[in-house]
Design a protein around this motif. Structure first.
Motif, PDB file in Angstrom:
ATOM      1  N   ASP A 117       0.715  -1.279  -0.120  1.00 23.26           N
ATOM      2  CA  ASP A 117      -0.104  -0.082   0.156  1.00 23.26           C
ATOM      3  C   ASP A 117       0.981   1.327   0.065  1.00 23.26           C
ATOM      4  OD1 ASP A 117      -2.103   1.798   0.220  1.00 23.26           O
ATOM      5  OD2 ASP A 117      -2.050   1.698   2.415  1.00 23.26           O
ATOM      6  N   ILE A 118       0.988   1.916  -1.116  1.00 23.22           N
ATOM      7  CA  ILE A 118       1.832   3.038  -1.230  1.00 23.22           C
ATOM      8  C   ILE A 118       1.218   4.266  -1.791  1.00 23.22           C
ATOM      9  CG2 ILE A 118       4.066   3.664  -2.248  1.00 23.22           C
ATOM     10  CD1 ILE A 118       4.512   1.434  -0.503  1.00 23.22           C
ATOM     11  N   PRO A 119       0.248   4.863  -1.087  1.00 25.85           N
ATOM     12  CA  PRO A 119      -0.677   5.713  -1.808  1.00 25.85           C
ATOM     13  C   PRO A 119       0.107   6.937  -2.307  1.00 25.85           C
ATOM     14  CG  PRO A 119      -0.862   5.822   0.741  1.00 25.85           C
ATOM     15  CD  PRO A 119       0.079   4.622   0.197  1.00 25.85           C
ATOM     16  N   PHE A 120       1.127   7.456  -1.649  1.00 22.21           N
ATOM     17  CA  PHE A 120       1.895   8.703  -2.041  1.00 22.21           C
ATOM     18  C   PHE A 120       3.066   8.686  -2.744  1.00 22.21           C
ATOM     19  CE2 PHE A 120      -0.881   9.590   1.737  1.00 22.21           C
ATOM     20  CZ  PHE A 120      -1.458  10.491   1.227  1.00 22.21           C
ATOM     21  N   CYS A 136       7.599 -14.486   2.098  1.00 26.05           N
ATOM     22  CA  CYS A 136       6.326 -13.781   1.710  1.00 26.05           C
ATOM     23  C   CYS A 136       6.445 -13.992   0.125  1.00 26.05           C
ATOM     24  CB  CYS A 136       6.259 -12.297   1.894  1.00 26.05           C
ATOM     25  SG  CYS A 136       4.730 -11.289   1.280  1.00 26.05           S
ATOM     26  N   LYS A 137       5.618 -15.152  -0.432  1.00 23.28           N
ATOM     27  CA  LYS A 137       5.811 -15.586  -1.688  1.00 23.28           C
ATOM     28  C   LYS A 137       5.254 -14.342  -2.894  1.00 23.28           C
ATOM     29  CE  LYS A 137       6.322 -20.083  -2.596  1.00 23.28           C
ATOM     30  NZ  LYS A 137       6.071 -21.450  -1.738  1.00 23.28           N
ATOM     31  N   GLY A 138       4.158 -13.955  -2.274  1.00 25.18           N
ATOM     32  CA  GLY A 138       3.745 -12.813  -3.394  1.00 25.18           C
ATOM     33  C   GLY A 138       4.220 -11.355  -3.240  1.00 25.18           C
ATOM     34  N   LEU A 139       5.217 -11.307  -2.685  1.00 24.64           N
ATOM     35  CA  LEU A 139       5.574  -9.845  -2.840  1.00 24.64           C
ATOM     36  C   LEU A 139       6.600  -9.576  -3.819  1.00 24.64           C
ATOM     37  CD1 LEU A 139       5.929  -7.225  -1.202  1.00 24.64           C
ATOM     38  CD2 LEU A 139       7.711  -8.304   0.406  1.00 24.64           C
ATOM     39  N   GLN A 140       7.664 -10.336  -4.309  1.00 26.67           N
ATOM     40  CA  GLN A 140       8.272 -10.266  -5.511  1.00 26.67           C
ATOM     41  C   GLN A 140       8.969  -9.040  -5.722  1.00 26.67           C
ATOM     42  OE1 GLN A 140       8.750 -12.838  -7.579  1.00 26.67           O
ATOM     43  NE2 GLN A 140       7.469 -13.806  -6.115  1.00 26.67           N
ATOM     44  N   ILE A 163      -0.632  -8.337   2.124  1.00 24.58           N
ATOM     45  CA  ILE A 163      -0.861 -10.016   1.763  1.00 24.58           C
ATOM     46  C   ILE A 163       0.175 -10.663   2.944  1.00 24.58           C
ATOM     47  CG2 ILE A 163      -0.973  -9.931  -0.721  1.00 24.58           C
ATOM     48  CD1 ILE A 163       1.943 -10.737  -0.773  1.00 24.58           C
ATOM     49  N   ASP A 164      -0.484 -12.197   3.055  1.00 20.53           N
ATOM     50  CA  ASP A 164       0.092 -12.859   3.977  1.00 20.53           C
ATOM     51  C   ASP A 164       1.382 -13.037   3.957  1.00 20.53           C
ATOM     52  OD1 ASP A 164      -2.304 -13.079   5.188  1.00 20.53           O
ATOM     53  OD2 ASP A 164      -2.789 -15.018   4.165  1.00 20.53           O
ATOM     54  N   TYR A 165       2.263 -13.572   4.905  1.00 26.98           N
ATOM     55  CA  TYR A 165       3.645 -13.703   5.243  1.00 26.98           C
ATOM     56  C   TYR A 165       3.703 -14.527   6.495  1.00 26.98           C
ATOM     57  CZ  TYR A 165       3.651 -10.220   9.055  1.00 26.98           C
ATOM     58  OH  TYR A 165       3.666  -9.588  10.175  1.00 26.98           O
ATOM     59  N   GLU A 166       4.961 -15.213   6.474  1.00 26.65           N
ATOM     60  CA  GLU A 166       5.384 -15.717   7.703  1.00 26.65           C
ATOM     61  C   GLU A 166       6.589 -15.441   8.176  1.00 26.65           C
ATOM     62  OE1 GLU A 166       6.759 -20.496   8.291  1.00 26.65           O
ATOM     63  OE2 GLU A 166       5.935 -19.684   6.369  1.00 26.65           O
ATOM     64  N   VAL A 167       6.652 -15.289   9.668  1.00 26.69           N
ATOM     65  CA  VAL A 167       8.075 -14.932  10.134  1.00 26.69           C
ATOM     66  C   VAL A 167       8.899 -16.273  10.397  1.00 26.69           C
ATOM     67  CG1 VAL A 167       8.958 -13.923  12.217  1.00 26.69           C
ATOM     68  CG2 VAL A 167       6.776 -13.159  11.444  1.00 26.69           C
ATOM     69  N   VAL A 168       9.958 -16.133   9.842  1.00 27.62           N
ATOM     70  CA  VAL A 168      10.726 -17.425   9.848  1.00 27.62           C
ATOM     71  C   VAL A 168      12.021 -17.401  10.654  1.00 27.62           C
ATOM     72  CG1 VAL A 168       9.871 -18.460   7.427  1.00 27.62           C
ATOM     73  CG2 VAL A 168      12.070 -16.764   7.547  1.00 27.62           C
TER      74      VAL A 168
END
Ligand SMILES: Cc1cc2nc3c(=O)[nH]c(=O)nc-3n(C[C@H](O)[C@H](O)[C@H](O)COP(=O)(O)OP(=O)(O)OC[C@H]3O[C@@H](n4cnc5c(N)ncnc54)[C@H](O)[C@@H]3O)c2cc1C
Length: 348
Positions: free
Chosen positions: A126-129, A217-221, A273-278
């Motif tokens: 989320d980067i509105p600015f 976080c797979k979806g972050l890319q 999005i979802d992520y996991e702390v490893v």
């Protein structure tokens, strides 16, 4: 008699050892792995303070020295350690965008800040600015660099995995002796560990604990490092370092639940999005109240020296101050007042 004993092998010890090698000095290093600041660091080199949009202390000079310094180590160790990595500053509001534009016109900063705003195209964030982008930034794999370097020193029998025991040090006029080993000089590069050093613990090293979480976080890319109130630093394989915290009260070396919660809360303000702390890591930055390094020679013992106080910017400051200290000891070089430990002589 050897030329130097170096105590501590974090970024400061490494930078000083590089000076010794360059000048064909005989040395041995003591390292006890009691401090972890360099080994847990984010590894970013970045000439700009992104909280206030100001240039870091001597940013241009230090960057000019540091990049070839680490690339040379990379070549010698034969593994990829240095990578260019764009840093994007997430703006929280229009006022910050305006401050950024003002900063873009200032001397020094104009070389490092791009005045083109960057639109976010990553749906996970989320980067509105929009973002501002910093030039001249990158990442060093410090942990890998230090462990490869240590292996090499061990092979050459130049590194001893032991604590330097201060009460075993005998100081003579022109040399020091430690457990039968004579050296012309001893250089302490102990980071926050200097607080246990009876020769230099009068210096006002405060220490500031920092913690990171490592997330998957797979979806972050993400290909760039993103800075909001915290950094997200891509590590590869969908892993990211997220942090760090700043805590000048807790001086314990362990990771804490409160830091993890704080980091997750800040992350979730802009990661959608979802992520996991490893994993989670902690270390204590060697910080000084006047934000300048601690460099110089002991007021009483002329064979004892210190390189410390690298604070939160050890990558850039290390090579610069190591070179200053070496020239001060060996070539009658001068030390600027602002880094010389003489400024704290009244505290002895
Ligand atoms: C969470 C965190 C994130 C950071 N991120 C960045 C970043 O992205 N970029 C950046 O430039 N900087 C960063 N920093 C700051 C940077 O890590 C420090 O400036 C740097 O690590 C200081 O290096 P040092 O060698 O002085 O201290 P240390 O890394 O603490 O090294 C001192 C060494 O001395 C050893 N030692 C101490 N006492 C003895 C003894 N008696 N006998 C033998 N060995 C001893 C310790 O085991 C240790 O290995 C970060 C720091 C932290 C904590």
């Amino acid at each position: 008699m050897i030329d130097y004993i170096v105590v501590g092998f974090g970024l400061a010890g490494l930078a000083f050892v590089e000076e010794l090698k360059k000048n064909d000095k005989l040395f041995v290093v003591y390292e006890n792995y009691s401090q972890k600041s360099s080994r847990v660091a984010g590894g970013l080199y970045n000439p700009v303070i992104l909280k206030r949009f100001t240039a870091a202390w001597l940013a241009s000079e230090q960057l000019e020295l540091a990049l070839p310094f680490y690339k040379n180590i990379q070549d010698k160790l034969g593994e990829a350690l240095v990578s260019e990595l764009p840093v994007l500053r997430r703006f929280n509001n229009i006022e910050e965008q305006n401050l950024w534009f003002e900063a873009c016109d200032k001397p020094v900063l104009e070389t490092f800040l791009s005045s083109d705003l960057i639109r976010n195209e990553n749906e996970a964030l989320d980067i509105p600015f929009q973002y501002g982008s910093v030039k001249g930034t990158g990442k060093i794999d410090i942990k890998k660099m230090l462990s490869l370097y240590v292996l090499d020193l061990k092979k050459k029998e130049l590194l001893i995995n032991e604590s330097l025991e201060y009460d075993e040090l005998v100081t003579e006029t022109d040399f020091i002796e430690y457990k039968g080993l004579r050296a012309k000089n001893i250089v302490f590069a102990e980071g926050f560990g200097v607080r246990s050093n009876p020769f230099f613990n009068y210096l006002p090293l405060q220490g500031n604990k920092g913690e990171y979480i490592i997330i998957k976080c797979k979806g972050l890319q993400l290909k760039e490092a993103v800075k909001s109130s915290i950094f997200i630093i891509p590590l590869g394989d969908d892993l990211y370092k997220v942090g760090a915290t700043y805590n000048n009260q807790d001086k314990t070396p362990n990771i804490t639940e409160s830091a993890r919660e704080q980091l997750q809360m800040k992350l979730e303000r802009f990661l959608k999005i979802d992520y996991e702390v490893v994993d989670q890591v902690a270390g204590i930055r060697p910080t000084i109240r006047d934000r300048r390094p601690l460099i110089g020679t002991h007021p009483e013992y002329k064979s004892m020296h210190i390189i410390n106080g690298l604070g939160s910017r050890g990558i850039l400051i290390g090579p610069y101050v190591a070179n200053k200290l070496y020239n001060f000891i060996e070539n009658n070089g001068s030390l600027e007042k602002e880094i010389d430990i003489k400024r704290f002589e009244n505290l002895r």
